[in-house]
Design a protein around this motif. Sequence first.
Motif, mmCIF file in Angstrom:
data_model
loop_
_atom_site.group_PDB
_atom_site.id
_atom_site.type_symbol
_atom_site.label_atom_id
_atom_site.label_comp_id
_atom_site.label_asym_id
_atom_site.label_seq_id
_atom_site.Cartn_x
_atom_site.Cartn_y
_atom_site.Cartn_z
ATOM 1 N N TRP A 1 0.849 -1.196 0.000
ATOM 2 C CA TRP A 1 0.000 0.000 0.000
ATOM 3 C C TRP A 1 0.892 1.257 0.000
ATOM 4 C CZ3 TRP A 1 -0.122 3.825 3.774
ATOM 5 C CH2 TRP A 1 -1.110 4.799 3.619
ATOM 6 N N ALA A 2 1.943 1.222 0.848
ATOM 7 C CA ALA A 2 2.846 2.379 0.949
ATOM 8 C C ALA A 2 3.506 2.665 -0.399
ATOM 9 C CB ALA A 2 3.902 2.123 2.024
ATOM 10 N N THR A 3 3.908 1.599 -1.097
ATOM 11 C CA THR A 3 4.558 1.773 -2.404
ATOM 12 C C THR A 3 3.589 2.403 -3.402
ATOM 13 O OG1 THR A 3 5.894 -0.159 -1.943
ATOM 14 C CG2 THR A 3 5.787 0.532 -4.253
ATOM 15 N N ASP B 1 8.403 10.761 4.096
ATOM 16 C CA ASP B 1 9.500 11.706 3.890
ATOM 17 C C ASP B 1 9.162 12.495 2.620
ATOM 18 O OD1 ASP B 1 11.812 13.082 3.430
ATOM 19 O OD2 ASP B 1 13.105 11.328 3.226
ATOM 20 N N LEU B 2 8.651 13.688 2.833
ATOM 21 C CA LEU B 2 8.175 14.510 1.708
ATOM 22 C C LEU B 2 9.094 15.709 1.565
ATOM 23 C CD1 LEU B 2 4.460 14.502 2.906
ATOM 24 C CD2 LEU B 2 5.448 12.990 1.192
ATOM 25 N N PHE B 3 9.496 15.972 0.325
ATOM 26 C CA PHE B 3 10.413 17.091 0.140
ATOM 27 C C PHE B 3 10.141 17.803 -1.176
ATOM 28 C CE2 PHE B 3 14.349 19.246 -0.907
ATOM 29 C CZ PHE B 3 14.672 19.846 0.307
ATOM 30 N N ASP B 4 9.779 19.060 -1.076
ATOM 31 C CA ASP B 4 9.657 19.939 -2.240
ATOM 32 C C ASP B 4 8.814 19.332 -3.373
ATOM 33 O OD1 ASP B 4 10.207 22.436 -3.266
ATOM 34 O OD2 ASP B 4 11.981 21.768 -4.358
ATOM 35 N N GLY B 5 7.655 18.810 -3.000
ATOM 36 C CA GLY B 5 6.737 18.294 -4.020
ATOM 37 C C GLY B 5 6.964 16.851 -4.405
ATOM 38 N N GLU B 6 7.871 16.180 -3.680
ATOM 39 C CA GLU B 6 8.160 14.780 -4.007
ATOM 40 C C GLU B 6 8.045 13.921 -2.750
ATOM 41 O OE1 GLU B 6 11.891 11.943 -5.321
ATOM 42 O OE2 GLU B 6 12.248 14.069 -4.964
ATOM 43 N N ALA B 7 7.518 12.716 -2.915
ATOM 44 C CA ALA B 7 7.522 11.752 -1.806
ATOM 45 C C ALA B 7 8.795 10.931 -1.948
ATOM 46 C CB ALA B 7 6.300 10.849 -1.875
ATOM 47 N N ARG B 8 9.789 11.202 -1.073
ATOM 48 C CA ARG B 8 11.062 10.491 -1.201
ATOM 49 C C ARG B 8 10.929 9.071 -0.668
ATOM 50 N NH1 ARG B 8 15.482 15.111 0.390
ATOM 51 N NH2 ARG B 8 14.639 14.812 2.474
ATOM 52 N N GLU B 9 10.136 8.933 0.382
ATOM 53 C CA GLU B 9 9.922 7.594 0.947
ATOM 54 C C GLU B 9 8.628 7.587 1.748
ATOM 55 O OE1 GLU B 9 12.919 6.123 3.737
ATOM 56 O OE2 GLU B 9 12.837 4.229 2.645
ATOM 57 N N ILE B 10 7.882 6.512 1.632
ATOM 58 C CA ILE B 10 6.703 6.312 2.490
ATOM 59 C C ILE B 10 6.809 4.896 3.029
ATOM 60 C CG2 ILE B 10 4.176 6.190 2.615
ATOM 61 C CD1 ILE B 10 4.002 8.332 0.479
ATOM 62 N N LYS B 11 6.844 4.792 4.352
ATOM 63 C CA LYS B 11 7.052 3.486 4.978
ATOM 64 C C LYS B 11 5.984 3.235 6.032
ATOM 65 C CE LYS B 11 11.255 3.600 6.645
ATOM 66 N NZ LYS B 11 12.607 3.284 7.136
ATOM 67 N N VAL B 12 5.604 1.972 6.149
ATOM 68 C CA VAL B 12 4.676 1.585 7.212
ATOM 69 C C VAL B 12 5.483 0.893 8.302
ATOM 70 C CG1 VAL B 12 2.663 0.174 7.789
ATOM 71 C CG2 VAL B 12 2.756 1.355 5.596
ATOM 72 N N GLY B 13 5.235 1.285 9.542
ATOM 73 C CA GLY B 13 5.978 0.692 10.653
ATOM 74 C C GLY B 13 5.203 0.879 11.945
ATOM 75 N N PRO B 14 5.915 0.900 13.047
ATOM 76 C CA PRO B 14 5.221 1.083 14.324
ATOM 77 C C PRO B 14 4.719 2.525 14.489
ATOM 78 C CG PRO B 14 7.591 1.006 14.660
ATOM 79 C CD PRO B 14 7.366 0.722 13.209
ATOM 80 N N ALA B 15 3.688 2.681 15.288
ATOM 81 C CA ALA B 15 3.122 4.016 15.530
ATOM 82 C C ALA B 15 4.188 4.936 16.124
ATOM 83 C CB ALA B 15 1.925 3.898 16.470
ATOM 84 N N SER B 16 5.086 4.373 16.930
ATOM 85 C CA SER B 16 6.104 5.206 17.587
ATOM 86 C C SER B 16 7.007 5.909 16.570
ATOM 87 C CB SER B 16 6.938 4.349 18.541
ATOM 88 O OG SER B 16 7.513 3.283 17.826
ATOM 89 N N ALA B 17 7.251 5.269 15.427
ATOM 90 C CA ALA B 17 8.091 5.896 14.397
ATOM 91 C C ALA B 17 7.362 7.099 13.799
ATOM 92 C CB ALA B 17 8.428 4.886 13.303
ATOM 93 N N ALA B 18 6.073 6.959 13.560
ATOM 94 C CA ALA B 18 5.297 8.065 12.985
ATOM 95 C C ALA B 18 5.220 9.233 13.965
ATOM 96 C CB ALA B 18 3.900 7.585 12.609
ATOM 97 N N GLN B 19 5.203 8.891 15.249
ATOM 98 C CA GLN B 19 5.091 9.957 16.263
ATOM 99 C C GLN B 19 6.341 10.831 16.344
ATOM 100 O OE1 GLN B 19 3.938 7.253 19.288
ATOM 101 N NE2 GLN B 19 1.751 7.739 19.124
ATOM 102 N N GLN B 20 7.440 10.388 15.739
ATOM 103 C CA GLN B 20 8.680 11.177 15.762
ATOM 104 C C GLN B 20 8.727 12.228 14.642
ATOM 105 O OE1 GLN B 20 10.789 10.508 18.317
ATOM 106 N NE2 GLN B 20 9.213 8.999 18.835
ATOM 107 N N CYS B 21 7.764 12.189 13.740
ATOM 108 C CA CYS B 21 7.805 13.079 12.572
ATOM 109 C C CYS B 21 7.533 14.536 12.970
ATOM 110 C CB CYS B 21 6.773 12.627 11.533
ATOM 111 S SG CYS B 21 7.238 11.080 10.748
ATOM 112 N N ASP B 22 7.835 15.455 12.049
ATOM 113 C CA ASP B 22 7.608 16.881 12.319
ATOM 114 C C ASP B 22 6.118 17.182 12.483
ATOM 115 O OD1 ASP B 22 10.384 17.474 11.939
ATOM 116 O OD2 ASP B 22 10.070 17.274 9.784
ATOM 117 N N PHE B 23 5.316 16.534 11.662
ATOM 118 C CA PHE B 23 3.859 16.676 11.758
ATOM 119 C C PHE B 23 3.271 15.293 11.977
ATOM 120 C CE2 PHE B 23 5.212 20.378 9.486
ATOM 121 C CZ PHE B 23 4.407 21.387 9.988
#
Lengths: 140, 124
Positions: free
Chosen positions: A10-12, A56-78
Amino acid sequence: MTVKAFSDEWATQFKDEVNNSSVYKSAAKGWKWTVGLVVEAEPDKNFPEAKGVVMDLFDGEAREIKVGPASAAQQCDFVITAPYSRWKQVATKELDATKGMLQGKLKLKGDLPTIVRYTKASQEMTECTTRVPVEWPDES
Amino acid sequence: MLGGLIEANVGSRPEKRKDFEALASRVGIWVTDIEEGVTLDFQKGRLVVHNGLGPKRDLTIRAEAGTVMNLSNLKIGLFGMPVYYDKVGRGVAAKLVQGKLRIDGLVGNLATLNAVTRIFSVAG
């Protein structure tokens, strides 16, 4: 091809949809922060464990989208947090993400002025999720 | 969320704090497509957010969620006036003309509307 919700496949596909969107590319120019989606568990909906989607989104591009534990998502800027069924509503166009955030149905953590500045990009990103054909755990 | 946006703007931008500290007004925002709204009670440097539309409002803005977000994206131009001639501004003006954005109480409160727009704006 139909993929299991919030799986690696799904992430891909989601990443491909984002990178194929000219609307997103233009609306997200200048964006340089990571975004985490926390999908809270709902065992009664056959979604027993929380998951995190790290984007990992940068300047109009999705550099990487990964599914993992909720704790990893909680570390993001948003970080946007909602139960599984709420995310399903967003991905099936039952709930508009902007309305969901205004109503507090999707909880947002991060610098609000920044995300409001990129409302169009986040709306298009939501559109991208709706284009991925998904097999939902509570329907299988 | 709207209260949070104001808090973040006022906290990080001194020019917005100046507006915030001068503003005494009750502003209602009704989001038409979710049928929910808030009353923002600006009390010269203090803001109380009430759920729903409360009494004695000076201004009431009624629009769909997307338009409310676009109001926050209005640029602020010369003399602190919102810019209505760029893409976002024209979009907001079009909603006003089409009746999809309604502002009640505008007569006599134009300065308040401009101050609220400046406080909300993330673009200017």
